[in-house]
Design an enzyme around this catalytic site. Structure first.
Site, PDB file in Angstrom:
ATOM      1  N   HIS A  55       1.025  -1.189   0.174  1.00 50.45           N
ATOM      2  CA  HIS A  55      -0.088   0.105   0.005  1.00 50.45           C
ATOM      3  C   HIS A  55       0.684   1.359   0.117  1.00 50.45           C
ATOM      4  O   HIS A  55       1.980   1.437   0.782  1.00 50.45           O
ATOM      5  CB  HIS A  55      -1.041   0.152   1.339  1.00 50.45           C
ATOM      6  CG  HIS A  55      -2.035  -1.051   1.149  1.00 50.45           C
ATOM      7  ND1 HIS A  55      -2.874  -1.442   2.249  1.00 50.45           N
ATOM      8  CD2 HIS A  55      -2.642  -1.613   0.200  1.00 50.45           C
ATOM      9  CE1 HIS A  55      -3.900  -2.151   2.014  1.00 50.45           C
ATOM     10  NE2 HIS A  55      -3.724  -2.218   0.622  1.00 50.45           N
ATOM     11  N   TYR A  78      -8.387  -2.337   7.549  1.00 50.76           N
ATOM     12  CA  TYR A  78      -8.425  -3.523   8.336  1.00 50.76           C
ATOM     13  C   TYR A  78      -8.594  -3.260   9.752  1.00 50.76           C
ATOM     14  O   TYR A  78      -9.151  -4.253  10.299  1.00 50.76           O
ATOM     15  CB  TYR A  78      -7.352  -4.314   7.972  1.00 50.76           C
ATOM     16  CG  TYR A  78      -7.238  -4.854   6.392  1.00 50.76           C
ATOM     17  CD1 TYR A  78      -8.039  -5.668   5.814  1.00 50.76           C
ATOM     18  CD2 TYR A  78      -6.217  -3.952   5.818  1.00 50.76           C
ATOM     19  CE1 TYR A  78      -7.820  -5.991   4.457  1.00 50.76           C
ATOM     20  CE2 TYR A  78      -6.182  -4.290   4.271  1.00 50.76           C
ATOM     21  CZ  TYR A  78      -7.137  -5.265   3.738  1.00 50.76           C
ATOM     22  OH  TYR A  78      -7.009  -5.524   2.228  1.00 50.76           O
TER      23      TYR A  78
END
Length: 319
Positions: free
Chosen positions: A285, A294
């Protein structure tokens, strides 16, 4: 007699579009799918401008582009059923093209920049439960047409869950990848040609080694590691079809896709106390905000981990 179809853009505008797409690929390292989507979106925008003006779109139309023009085009696409995610991609592509024209001295990006992006609905990743993710990797070879295809399916899905790879990253591996069964990590070239180091679990190495032993094709450097039934590169659609079959076999929801295995990789690591920065690096990322989503997936487990690990929480229980 029907009217002839209106040409959507003049040759000079099409040449400018081609130069912009080339720049996206060469300088910006945009992926093939991104370039194809942007090309399609801008081509459809040319068609919209041509219908509005009653003539092919030309560079001057982009020079005079206003936020009102863009709102009208996005409203038309919304009526056709496109959602916020697709509308944002369209707006991003048009802005990128106009910025290219601005660098050429042919337009100003002020109008597109003033256009507010459609609001994105908040959606969380939908990972599989640990037991289901393991079942997917174990059952991936069931009912395959041949032993080598069974081993291939297991290897691909084990890579997605065991290393958190995108499907394009797994299928982009070359024939000499993972040949060393003692390796503990590998380098992955992800989005934007950004490299990251991914640790290798023994289960991943074993699954790929089993596939190598059975694959009837020469897995040499410069050729695809994962092959289709006739020896060509394995297509994402085949992996997606295998996941669809496994959903039926294991009674999994429609959200159980190949990409859900990547979500599962991240969520299960986080639930076991994995560090967000480390997970960000493992997933490739660009920003931590992409990984932080998450933390909202399994709040119960995170709270339990906090209560177990935090010194003040332990002291409160003891009291």
């Amino acid at each position: 007699m029907s009217e002839p179809l209106l040409v959507s853009a003049t040759a000079p505008l099409l040449q400018l579009k081609a130069a912009w797409l080339d720049r996206l690929g060469v300088e910006r390292h945009a992926g093939r799918l991104t370039i194809e989507a942007y090309e399609r979106d801008v081509r459809q925008f040319f068609g919209f401008l041509a219908r509005y003006h009653g003539r092919p779109a030309e560079p001057g139309d982009l020079a005079a582009l206003s936020a009102t023009d863009l709102r009208a085009f996005l409203a038309e696409r919304r009526r056709e059923g496109l959602g916020p995610r697709s509308l944002n991609r369209i707006l991003s592509g048009i802005r990128s093209f106009v910025r290219h024209l601005e660098r050429e001295g042919l337009a100003s990006s002020a109008g597109p920049a003033a256009m507010r992006a459609p609001k994105q609905p908040k959606s969380l990743p939908r990972p599989l439960a640990v037991v289901d993710a393991l079942a997917v990797t174990e059952e991936a070879g069931a009912m395959a047409s041949s032993p080598w295809i069974a081993a291939r399916n297991v290897a691909v899905l084990t890579l997605l869950y065991g290393c958190g790879l995108r499907i394009s990253e797994a299928l982009g591996l070359e024939g000499d990848a993972l040949a060393d069964e003692t390796a503990r990590s590998m380098t992955i070239l992800g989005k934007g040609r950004k490299e990251r180091l991914v640790p290798l679990l023994p289960a991943v190495l074993e699954a790929v080694a089993a596939y190598r032993r059975l694959c009837p094709f020469d897995l040499a450097a410069g050729t695809p590691l994962f092959r289709g039934a006739r020896g060509g590169p394995l297509r994402p659609q085949i992996v997606q079809a295998e996941m669809a079959r496994l959903r039926g076999l294991l009674g999994l929801p429609a959200s159980a896709t190949p990409h859900a295995l990547r979500h599962s990789f991240a969520t299960h690591l986080l639930a076991k106390g994995g560090d967000l920065r480390t997970i960000q690096d493992l997933l490739g990322h660009a920003s931590l905000s992409s990984t932080q989503i998450y933390t909202a997936v399994d709040g119960g487990r995170l709270l339990q981990a906090f209560e177990t690990a935090h010194p003040r929480a332990r002291r409160a229980r003891a009291g």
